[in-house]
Design a protein around this motif. Structure first.
Motif: not given
Length: 290
Positions: A139-151
């Motif tokens: 489970a991910a939250s925070g300002t970099g979540t979308n980039e984390f999922i994309a990478k």
């Protein structure tokens, strides 16, 4: 892509092992315990097994990194974050904190990183790493979540966004731990009593039949709503269980705590005589705030 680990204990080791199998070739790690007489050897052996390059400082670790997994004890999360922030110059990377820190700590870490223009991911791993490795549900939250999922999704990591606010993901993990860790204590108290009275097979068989009869959510609703209606009687029954444990010399802390919660629930329900039944667990919890 360069994936680095700050802290190379079991969590980082399992993640690195899985990512290596996905073809990630540039993996570095730094661990403050590298020269420890006991733990240092384990760190070095794990790094050798996974082809991870060990570096000697945080400064060296954050060079040319795309995703930095921070896998340190929760008690060290802020201290380590401050050490990283002190070394950041013009670097740009994702800071992924997988520690079991509280939501407040995760929010503080994100605030520190915002001053350095670094995006933050509060990543809560919700399963056993030795089983799932890098595919552990996160489970991910925070300002970099979308980039984390994309990478990381192309590397078959299982990541679900649960909010933009740091701490949302860790809250899921910590609330889940109340149940999972508490359940272990309850298992031990139950099994110790069953063994003391030589009835383990019968007790386990009965519990299995009860717990497997319905899906989890149905069982949860049935137990919570039923206890709201019959809280006083069930608390009284637990008194007998507690007396039995005491006679056998067995720790009864969890049974005591359960009885007290039922006594509390009985008192709350009595204040709302208009409620004779409940549709689900949410209706029961609403009584606590009325």
């Amino acid at each position: 892509m360069n994936v680095h680990f700050l802290g190379f204990g079991e969590a980082a080791y399992e993640l690195a092992k899985g990512l290596k199998e996905e073809g990630v070739t540039s993996i570095r790690a730094y661990d403050v315990m590298i020269d420890h007489e006991t733990f240092g050897q384990t760190i070095k052996e794990r790094a050798e097994q996974t082809g991870v390059s060990l570096v000697k400082s945080i400064k060296e670790l954050i060079k040319e990194v795309n995703v930095l997994f921070v896998a340190v004890p929760a008690s060290k999360a802020v201290e380590v974050n401050e050490a990283v922030c002190a070394e950041i110059q013009n670097e740009s990377f994702l800071y992924v904190d997988v520690s079991a820190s509280s939501p407040a700590i995760k929010q503080q870490v994100q605030q520190n990183l915002e001053q350095k223009h670094i995006k933050f991911v509060d990543a809560a791993m919700l399963g056993p790493l030795p089983v799932y490795q890098h595919k552990v549900p996160i489970a991910a939250s925070g300002t970099g979540t979308n980039e984390f999922i994309a990478k990381m999704s192309p590397l078959h990591m299982s990541i679900k966004a649960v909010g933009n606010k740091a701490g949302d993901a860790s809250a899921i993990k910590l609330v889940r731990s109340i149940f999972m860790k508490g359940l272990v204590g309850l298992y031990l108290e139950t099994l110790e009593a069953a063994e003391a009275y030589h009835i383990s097979d019968e007790v386990i068989s009965s519990l299995e039949e009860t717990m497997n009869r319905q899906p989890f959510v149905d069982t949860l609703n049935r137990l919570v709503t039923g206890s709201a209606v019959h809280a006083e009687r069930r608390a009284f029954e637990l008194n007998s269980s507690i007396a039995m444990l005491q006679e056998a010399g067995i720790n009864s802390d969890l049974s005591h705590a359960s009885k007290e919660r039922l006594v509390e629930l009985a008192g709350i329900v009595k204040n709302h005589p208009e409620k004779e039944s409940f549709a689900n667990w949410k209706e029961v919890l609403e009584l606590y705030s009325i």
